[in-house]
Every structure is written in structure tokens, then in C-alpha cells.
Design a protein around this motif. Structure first.
Motif, short mmCIF file in Angstrom:
data_model
loop_
_atom_site.label_atom_id
_atom_site.label_comp_id
_atom_site.label_asym_id
_atom_site.label_seq_id
_atom_site.Cartn_x
_atom_site.Cartn_y
_atom_site.Cartn_z
N VAL B 152 0.85 -1.20 0.00
CA VAL B 152 0.00 0.00 0.00
C VAL B 152 0.88 1.25 0.00
CG1 VAL B 152 -1.91 -1.15 1.17
CG2 VAL B 152 -0.23 0.09 2.53
N THR B 153 0.28 2.37 -0.34
CA THR B 153 0.98 3.65 -0.36
C THR B 153 0.76 4.31 0.99
OG1 THR B 153 0.82 3.83 -2.74
CG2 THR B 153 1.06 5.89 -1.54
N ALA B 154 1.79 4.22 1.84
CA ALA B 154 1.56 4.47 3.27
C ALA B 154 2.33 5.67 3.83
CB ALA B 154 1.92 3.22 4.05
N GLY B 155 2.94 6.47 2.94
CA GLY B 155 3.82 7.54 3.42
C GLY B 155 3.13 8.64 4.19
N SER B 156 1.82 8.77 4.04
CA SER B 156 1.09 9.62 4.97
C SER B 156 0.78 8.68 6.12
CB SER B 156 -0.19 10.16 4.32
OG SER B 156 -0.88 10.98 5.23
N LEU B 157 1.58 8.78 7.17
CA LEU B 157 1.66 7.71 8.16
C LEU B 157 0.36 7.52 8.93
CD1 LEU B 157 5.30 8.30 9.45
CD2 LEU B 157 4.49 6.56 7.87
N GLY B 158 0.20 6.30 9.43
CA GLY B 158 -0.98 6.00 10.22
C GLY B 158 -2.19 5.61 9.38
N GLN B 159 -1.99 5.38 8.09
CA GLN B 159 -3.12 4.99 7.24
C GLN B 159 -3.11 3.51 6.88
OE1 GLN B 159 -4.18 7.37 3.87
NE2 GLN B 159 -3.61 9.30 4.83
N ALA B 160 -1.97 2.85 7.04
CA ALA B 160 -1.87 1.48 6.53
C ALA B 160 -2.64 0.48 7.40
CB ALA B 160 -0.42 1.06 6.40
N LEU B 161 -2.65 0.71 8.70
CA LEU B 161 -3.29 -0.28 9.58
C LEU B 161 -4.77 -0.47 9.24
CD1 LEU B 161 -3.14 -2.22 11.98
CD2 LEU B 161 -3.60 -0.28 13.49
N SER B 162 -5.45 0.63 8.98
CA SER B 162 -6.87 0.50 8.64
C SER B 162 -7.04 -0.30 7.35
CB SER B 162 -7.51 1.89 8.44
OG SER B 162 -7.33 2.69 9.58
N GLN B 163 -6.15 -0.05 6.39
CA GLN B 163 -6.24 -0.80 5.13
C GLN B 163 -5.93 -2.28 5.36
OE1 GLN B 163 -4.37 1.41 1.69
NE2 GLN B 163 -3.83 2.85 3.31
N ALA B 164 -4.95 -2.53 6.21
CA ALA B 164 -4.64 -3.92 6.56
C ALA B 164 -5.85 -4.57 7.24
CB ALA B 164 -3.42 -3.98 7.46
N GLY B 165 -6.54 -3.80 8.07
CA GLY B 165 -7.75 -4.30 8.73
C GLY B 165 -8.79 -4.70 7.69
N GLY B 166 -8.94 -3.89 6.67
CA GLY B 166 -9.89 -4.21 5.60
C GLY B 166 -9.49 -5.48 4.87
N ILE B 167 -8.19 -5.62 4.64
CA ILE B 167 -7.70 -6.82 3.95
C ILE B 167 -7.95 -8.05 4.84
CG2 ILE B 167 -5.62 -8.00 3.13
CD1 ILE B 167 -4.58 -5.15 2.31
N ALA B 168 -7.68 -7.91 6.12
CA ALA B 168 -7.86 -9.03 7.05
C ALA B 168 -9.34 -9.41 7.15
CB ALA B 168 -7.30 -8.68 8.42
N LEU B 169 -10.18 -8.41 7.19
CA LEU B 169 -11.62 -8.67 7.25
C LEU B 169 -12.07 -9.40 5.99
CD1 LEU B 169 -14.38 -8.37 8.56
CD2 LEU B 169 -14.48 -6.01 7.72
N ALA B 170 -11.57 -8.94 4.85
CA ALA B 170 -11.93 -9.59 3.58
C ALA B 170 -11.48 -11.05 3.58
CB ALA B 170 -11.28 -8.84 2.42
N ARG B 171 -10.30 -11.27 4.11
CA ARG B 171 -9.78 -12.65 4.13
C ARG B 171 -10.64 -13.52 5.03
NH1 ARG B 171 -3.42 -13.36 3.62
NH2 ARG B 171 -4.28 -14.99 2.31
N ARG B 172 -11.06 -12.95 6.13
CA ARG B 172 -11.92 -13.74 7.02
C ARG B 172 -13.26 -14.03 6.34
NH1 ARG B 172 -13.70 -10.94 12.29
NH2 ARG B 172 -15.64 -10.59 11.14
N LEU B 173 -13.79 -13.03 5.68
CA LEU B 173 -15.08 -13.23 4.99
C LEU B 173 -14.97 -14.32 3.92
CD1 LEU B 173 -16.22 -9.50 4.58
CD2 LEU B 173 -17.18 -11.22 6.13
N ARG B 174 -13.79 -14.41 3.32
CA ARG B 174 -13.59 -15.44 2.30
C ARG B 174 -13.15 -16.77 2.87
NH1 ARG B 174 -11.05 -11.29 -1.11
NH2 ARG B 174 -9.06 -12.00 -0.27
N GLY B 175 -12.97 -16.82 4.18
CA GLY B 175 -12.57 -18.08 4.81
C GLY B 175 -11.13 -18.45 4.56
N GLU B 176 -10.29 -17.47 4.29
CA GLU B 176 -8.88 -17.77 4.03
C GLU B 176 -8.12 -17.99 5.33
OE1 GLU B 176 -8.73 -15.05 -0.02
OE2 GLU B 176 -7.19 -14.76 1.51
N ARG B 177 -7.12 -18.83 5.27
CA ARG B 177 -6.33 -19.09 6.46
C ARG B 177 -5.11 -18.20 6.57
NH1 ARG B 177 -4.30 -24.38 7.39
NH2 ARG B 177 -3.86 -24.24 5.17
N GLY B 178 -4.72 -17.61 5.46
CA GLY B 178 -3.56 -16.73 5.49
C GLY B 178 -3.83 -15.52 6.38
N ARG B 179 -2.77 -15.03 7.02
CA ARG B 179 -2.91 -13.91 7.95
C ARG B 179 -2.37 -12.62 7.35
NH1 ARG B 179 -3.82 -15.14 13.23
NH2 ARG B 179 -4.62 -17.25 13.28
N VAL B 180 -2.58 -11.55 8.08
CA VAL B 180 -2.08 -10.24 7.66
C VAL B 180 -1.15 -9.73 8.75
CG1 VAL B 180 -2.70 -7.87 7.03
CG2 VAL B 180 -4.20 -9.77 6.38
#
Ligand SMILES: Cc1ncc(C[n+]2csc(CCOP(=O)(O)OP(=O)(O)O)c2C)c(N)n1
Lengths: 342, 375
Positions: B152-180
Motif C-alpha cells: 500500500v501507499t503508506a507515506g502519509s503515516l498512520g493509514q496502513a493499519l486501517s487498510q490492513a484491517g480491511g484486507i484481514a476482514l476480507a480474508r476472514r469473509l472469504r474463509g482464508e487461512r492466510g494472515r495479515v
């Protein structure tokens, strides 16, 4: 040769602090990067550190301003205009509070990449009622900003320059609010060039080269982007046979070129206007000269635009522009910028 | 360049702690080299974060082999519908696969540390840093999503964690076992958004996300305690519903332990219940570790169901199951680790700009004798 001034804002802020005891400086972990370290060290009781928390800092500034203090926010332009936009509009803009926002690294003056490049700040802040927007084009204007802002009843955003800054305008001719500088006045002008910020230096290279080719040019430098009502600008364009070129270190949407286009349309001036700036794109991290070339913000881009406007090709190339270089400071500046804190 | 990426054989034979330590040492050396070449830069970040990042790649994350070219691609324009040439730097972290982890790199001014690590792991060619901070290159001083190892493009700091949260949520919704897995700097805990993100991670019981924080206690203006304190960080994070561990950020075992404990807790087949001490994962022929998606046969039928273990919260929320809390490892680090010369500059360590030729020479000298020091 033209003088280069080192950290003009730093010294000026200390001077200003001495004259204005109600002036406070607020920082968000970029204090020396924004040349506020001198003020902090001289007046520690009037400097407040907020850490990397821009939204909150703007709110504190609003509160302080409501209580009669004059907060001077110092951080990078992107972190004043993008991240805390709502706080700026609602906590500061709406109540018309005298908060002064000093934003550094305008446009592509930073190699920090897309997250550090304020290419939409003028567009965003022009849309905020009560906001005044100033942009520095040289060291004289950098030094003018604080006094100029002081006289304004309401929030002021300053697109400020740091580090090694060329002095293009006489030190005793400070920026005057709402008044463009006439840098060149051609007889029966073929075209008008309207420039702002660091692009003015580029235009000052291109204009003599154009004139040497027999193109009559009126060149004006703009440092007040809002309010935008200087009649000189529209008059200059109205008189230019082929029309005008606006050149700015910003997106072509919402900045100087847009402001001119709005005025031309409202006043029914049927002249062409070419807008040079970032053409509705984000940029990336690289040196300033490289990015100015890549995105067409330099003297050569201006010459090419002039050719398009007058419909003739001119015998001007990059070498020719280097000969009319207004100063030799560009290379050291680029180097200094690359090794600066980001 | 005298050193090279560790050979598969060397890594495989090395003791687990040594492997991370060796890679970390090489990262520091390489970052120093390029800081000198660049006449300044982010050096203290290598000192503080080398073991954290090396541990993540060697002992925590399950990533496939790099899909990126050894020689980084030049900048090909910004993402847009009109630009089919834009690409992601995430492919250096392997393919996207339901069973593989994802890495989100947040404080992107640490880019040189990540590039150096990718080189040591053979994910990036040894000469990739020839392009570091060059015009037209993607190996940028401050990384963006086209830069090697960046998603992700994270140089405006403090924005990446929320995006990672979205990715993790998506992975859970899809039943994936991989982590973030997210790497963050401590300065990012001054941004309000970070706390909004933690509130949401806890509320939505996002337990498939882990955060490693380089708690080096310093930022641009100096010591964080003087600029704007974030302490007591562990208690604040616990109050936000995270599972928090504070560890010595230069100790690979201590760094890896919380992640591996969480994998065990979640019944991840990568770690066995009996596996109390973290093990160095097997190394494949490419020199990658923990890099292959597990064989389909190895996937147990008891794959965690879609949704958090405790089920969606309705009404007054029940306590989330332990495995459903976001995991945080606060890595307490020394911003001068391995480069004692830096201590003279404390408390301003964030960006090294040489003040004199003498100072430059001292660092040059350190680099020249590095090999000796390390061996
Ligand atoms: C939103 C935002 N504000 C300000 C900055 C400028 N900036 C870059 S790094 C940094 C803080 C440095 O502290 P930390 O993140 O802890 O990194 P370290 O000093 O340990 O490298 C700041 C304020 C930024 N990149 N993003």
C-alpha cells in the motif's frame, strides 16, 4: 547573478516572534524540517509540540485562536490540507479564525513521493470560504508571508518554500496582498504568461528566450491565489493577441489556471488559456528538476506551450534556456532538497 | 559488494537465532553503505528494525517465493484505468494465495531497510539498490505501492493499519487461512486513525491480523517522550482490546514467540501444539523460508470457519475468544543498535545528514571495517 538565501523563513519567524508576543508556533514532529526550530529554541514557552497528529493540532489552533492567540501551524503542505481537511474547514474556516497555516514542500518540490507532494492543496483550500491563500515564489516573498498574513482577519494558508531559496524580487519590494508582480511588459503583447511559486523562476528563463525570438510577452507573477481579483491579470490576458499560458506547481484542476479560466469566462474575455501543471495525475518520488521536466512545469514546457499558442515553432531548445539561466542555484537546491529531512 | 545473499545451505544449517542475527547485521551494513552513497538517509531505522523485519520474514510470515524481477522495474506511471502498465511491489512478497500471509509495510521511510532485507533473502537482486533514490526508479527513498515489498501507499503515516484491517476482514469473509502482518513505527501511534483502527479491529474481532511495532522511542523532532508521548503503550492497546506482548526487539526468539503462540492457539497447521520453542522453518531450494503454500493434503479439515471464533457480536458483546483479538508485539528497540557512532547524535536520530567531512569519514571507516566487526 541572483542571490540565494538560506532558510529565509527560519530567521524571519524568529524576528516575527519578537514583534508579536501573541504569536504561537504549533508543530507536528517536523519542526526543523519546517524551519521552526529557531523560534522553538528562542521562545520555548510559545512553541507547542503536538506530535504526528495533524487533525488534533488544527483543533487546538482553533481553540487558541478563539482565545485571542495567533497560532502559526508548521508542517508539510500535504499534512495541513489533505489529512485534516474537515478540521480545517469546520474548526478554523467556518468561524473565520486567525490561524496561519504554513505549509512546506509544495507540489513536486519533494522527492518524498506521492504522499508528500501537495499537488491539490490550492484546489482544496480555494473551496473553503473565508480562506486566504498565499504562495511564495522567492526569498523576498518567503520573508513577506508572516507580515502579510498578520494583516488578514481570518485563516491564511501559506504555500511556503524552505532551504536554499533564490531571491528573484528586490528585498525591499515585499509581497502585496492581492497584487500580481509585473515582471515583463511586452509592447502589443503576443501572449501573457501568468506564473506562480517555483514556476516563476522557470518562466523568467523562458520569457527572455521568447522575446529574443521576437515574441512579445507580458509576464505576471501571482502570489495571492485567494482572493483572486487582481484586474491586472485579466487585463494582461485580454490584451495578449494569442492568449495566455498559466504555469503552476499544482494540478491544472483548481489552482492558478482554473482561477484564471473562471475569471475569463465570467468577464467574457474570449482568449485562449493554456494551463501548465500536473495534468490530473499523481506524481512519484524523484528530484525536483526531473519531475519538473517530466510533468512539463519547466521553462522548456513553457516555450512549447508558447509555440502551440502562437501557432509557429520557435528556434529555442534546452541549451538556449540554460544560457539565459537567471541563477546558478538550481543544482545546489535540488541537491539540498534531496538530502533534507522528509 | 563483498557480501551476498545467504546461500540456502548456509541458512538451513545456521541456528535459528543466528540466521536472523546474520541477516540483521547484513541489513545494517547495506543500509549504511547506501546512506553513505546517498550522502544521508534513514540509518537509525536499520539499527532498530533489522531483527524485527528479519524475524517476520524468516520466522513468522508464510510467504511464497518472490514474483518480482530481480532488477526492479522502473516507474511505469501511477495507477489509473488508462494505465495498464502500473504494477505492485507486493509481488516481492510472493503470490496471493488463500493459505499465504500478507505483509503490509506502514512506515515507508524505512524502505531501505526492507529493500536490504529482500536482497539478503534473495527476493530482490543484489544490485537492486543501484537504483535507490534515482530519478525514474521505483526503489524510492520513501516507498510507495510500486516499490519492492510494498503493498500500500503508506507515506502519509498512520493509514496502513486501517487498510490492513480491511484486507484481514476480507480474508476472514472469504474463509482464508492466510494472515495479515503489519509493520508499524511508534510515531504512528500519535495519529488518531491508528486508535480508530484498533477500536475497529477489536470490535470486529479481527484476530487474523498481527502488528509488529518498532518502538524505538524516537521521531523527527527527537525523543517521543518530549514530542508527544504514547506511553503507556501496552496498557493503552490492551484497553483497546488487543493482545499485547512487549519484547526485546533485537531478540529473534522473543519476537517470534507471540506470533507462533497465536498460530498454535488458532490451530494453524504450521505449528504443532507441542512446538513450544519457535523453530527455524525449512528452507526450500530457492533460499526462501516458510515460502511454499502447504500441500493441499496437509490442509486439515478443521479449517476455521468463516467469521470470528466467537461468532458475530450481537447485543452486549461477549468477551472475544483469545484468537479473535488483534495481536500486537511491541518491539522495544535501540535506534543505534550495531552503529554506536549514531549515539553522538541522540536525541535526533531520525534522519542522518552528515554535519562534517570528518563525520562522514567516520561512517565510511565503519563501513570499511564492517566485515571484521561482524565476523
Ligand atoms: C501523516 C504524516 N505526518 C507527518 C509525516 C512526516 N513524518 C515522516 S516520519 C515521521 C515520524 C517519525 O517517527 P516514527 O514514525 O516513529 O519513525 P522513526 O523516527 O522511528 O523513523 C513524520 C512526522 C508523515 N510522513 N505522515
Amino acid at each position: 547573478m541572483i542571490e540565494t538565501v538560506t532558510r529565509p523563513h527560519r530567521a524571519n519567524l524568529i524576528r516575527f516572534g519578537e514583534q508579536h508576543p501573541a504569536a504561537l508556533v504549533l508543530g507536528a514532529d517536523l519542526t526543523s524540517s519546517c524551519e521552526a526550530d529557531g523560534f522553538r529554541d528562542r521562545y520555548p514557552e510559545r512553541f507547542f509540540s503536538f506530535g504526528m497528529a495533524e487533525q488534533n493540532m488544527l483543533g487546538f489552533a482553533a481553540g487558541l485562536a478563539r482565545e485571542g492567540f495567533l497560532p502559526y501551524i508548521h508542517t508539510f503542505a500535504v499534512f495541513i490540507t489533505r489529512r485534516p481537511f474537515d478540521q480545517l474547514a469546520m474548526s478554523i474556516g467556518y468561524p473565520n479564525l486567525p490561524v496561519r497555516l504554513i505549509g512546506f514542500l509544495p507540489g513536486i518540490t519533494t522527492p518524498g513521493g506521492v504522499t508528500h507532494q501537495a499537488i491539490d492543496d490550492i484546489a482544496l483550500l480555494r473551496a473553503i470560504p473565508n480562506m486566504t491563500i498565499l504562495e511564495a515564489g522567492d526569498a523576498t516573498e518567503v520573508e513577506s508571508m508572516l507580515d502579510c498574513a498578520q494583516a488578514i482577519d481570518g485563516p491564511v494558508y501559506v504555500r511556503q518554500l524552505r532551504g536554499e531559496v533564490p531571491r528573484l524580487f528586490p528585498a525591499d519590494e515585499p509581497l502585496r496582498l492581492g497584487q500580481a508582480r509585473v515582471l515583463s511588459q511586452g509592447p502589443e503583447p503576443d501572449l501573457a504568461v501568468i506564473s506562480s511559486g517555483i514556476c516563476t523562476e522557470e518562466a523568467m528563463r523562458a520569457v527572455p528566450a521568447l522575446q529574443a525570438q521576437g515574441v512579445s510577452v507580458t509576464h505576471l507573477h501571482v502570489s495571492t491565489l485567494k482572493p483572486f481579483d487582481d484586474p491586472q491579470l485579466i487585463d494582461a490576458i485580454a490584451q495578449a493577441r494569442h492568449g495566455a499560458i498559466a504555469i503552476e506547481n499544482h494540478s491544472v484542476i483548481g489552482g492558478l489556471g482554473s482561477a484564471l479560466a473562471e475569471q475569463l469566462a465570467e468577464q467574457g474575455i474570449g482568449k485562449r488559456l493554456l494551463r501548465l501543471g500536473l495534468r490530473d495525475t499523481y506524481a512519484h518520488g524523484a528530484s525536483k528538476p526531473y519531475l519538473m521536466r517530466e510533468y512539463g512545469l519547466d521553462a522548456l514546457a513553457l516555450v512549447r506551450a508558447a509555440e502551440r499558442l502562437i501557432g509557429a515553432s520557435l528556434d529555442i531548445d534546452a541549451d538556449h534556456l540554460a544560457e539565459v539561466d537567471v541563477e546558478n542555484g538550481s543544482q545546489p537546491l535540488a541537491k539540498a532538497d534531496k538530502s533534507e529531512d522528509l | 559488494m563483498t557480501d551476498s545473499a545467504p546461500t540456502p545451505a548456509a541458512s538451513a544449517q545456521a541456528a535459528p537465532t543466528l540466521a536472523v542475527a546474520t541477516v540483521a547485521d547484513r541489513i545494517r551494513r547495506r543500509v549504511l553503505e547506501h546512506t553513505l552513497r546517498n550522502n544521508g538517509g534513514y540509518l537509525s531505522q536499520a539499527c532498530s528494525a533489522a531483527e524485527i523485519l528479519a524475524t517476520l520474514y524468516l520466522r513468522v510470515m508464510r510467504l511464497g517465493p518472490s514474483q518480482g524481477p530481480a532488477v526492479p522495474r522502473p516507474f511505469a506511471g501511477v495507477p489509473s484505468a488508462a494505465n495498464p502498465d502500473a504494477f505492485t511491489g507486493a509481488d516481492y512478497n510472493g503470490p496471493k494465495h488463500p493459505d499465504l500471509d500478507r505483509f503490509i509495510f506502514s512506515p515507508v521511510h524505512y524502505a531501505l531497510v526492507l529493500y536490504s532485507l529482500l536482497i539478503e533473502l534473495g527476493r530482490l537482486g543484489p544490485d537492486a539498490l543501484e537504483q535507490f533514490n534515482q530519478d525514474g526508479s521505483t526503489v524510492e527513498l520513501i516507498g510507495a505501492e510500486h516499490s519492492p515489498g510494498h503493498e500500500v501507499t503508506a507515506g502519509s503515516l498512520g493509514q496502513a493499519l486501517s487498510q490492513a484491517g480491511g484486507i484481514a476482514l476480507a480474508r476472514r469473509l472469504r474463509g482464508e487461512r492466510g494472515r495479515v502482518w503489519v509493520f508499524m513505527s511508534d510515531g504512528e501511534f500519535q495519529e488518531g486513525q491508528t486508535w480508530e483502527a484498533f477500536a475497529a479491529l477489536a470490535h470486529h474481532r479481527i484476530g487474523n491480523l498481527g502488528v509488529y511495532i518498532d518502538a524505538n522511542a524516537q521521531q523527527c523532532d527527537g525523543a517521543m517522550a518530549d514530542v508527544m508521548t504514547i506511553e503507556p503503550l501496552a496498557e493503552r492497546l490492551r484497553a483497546f482490546g488487543a493482545e499485547v506482548h512487549e519484547v526485546d526487539g533485537h531478540d529473534p526468539d522473543a519476537l517470534a514467540a507471540p506470533a507462533r503462540a497465536r498460530l498454535r492457539l488458532a490451530g494453524d497447521p504450521r505449528v504443532q501444539a507441542s512446538d513450544e520453542t519457535p523453530r527455524q522453518p525449512p528452507v526450500d531450494a530457492l533460499g526462501q523460508t516458510e515460502s511454499q503454500p502447504p500441500e493441499p493434503a496437509a490442509v486439515p479439515t478443521a479449517v476455521p470457519a468463516i467469521g470470528p471464533t466467537a461468532g458475530p457480536a450481537t447485543g452486549p458483546a461477549a468477551e472475544p475468544a483469545a484468537a479473535d483479538r488483534p495481536l500486537v508485539v511491541i518491539a522495544r528497540t535501540d535506534p543505534c543498535r550495531g552503529i554506536d557512532l549514531l549515539r553522538a547524535r541522540a536525541p535526533k536520530l531520525h534522519f542522518l545528514r552528515f554535519k562534517s567531512a570528518d563525520e562522514h569519514d567516520a561512517y565510511e571507516d565503519l563501513l570499511e571495517h564492517w566485515q571484521d566487526d561482524a565476523s
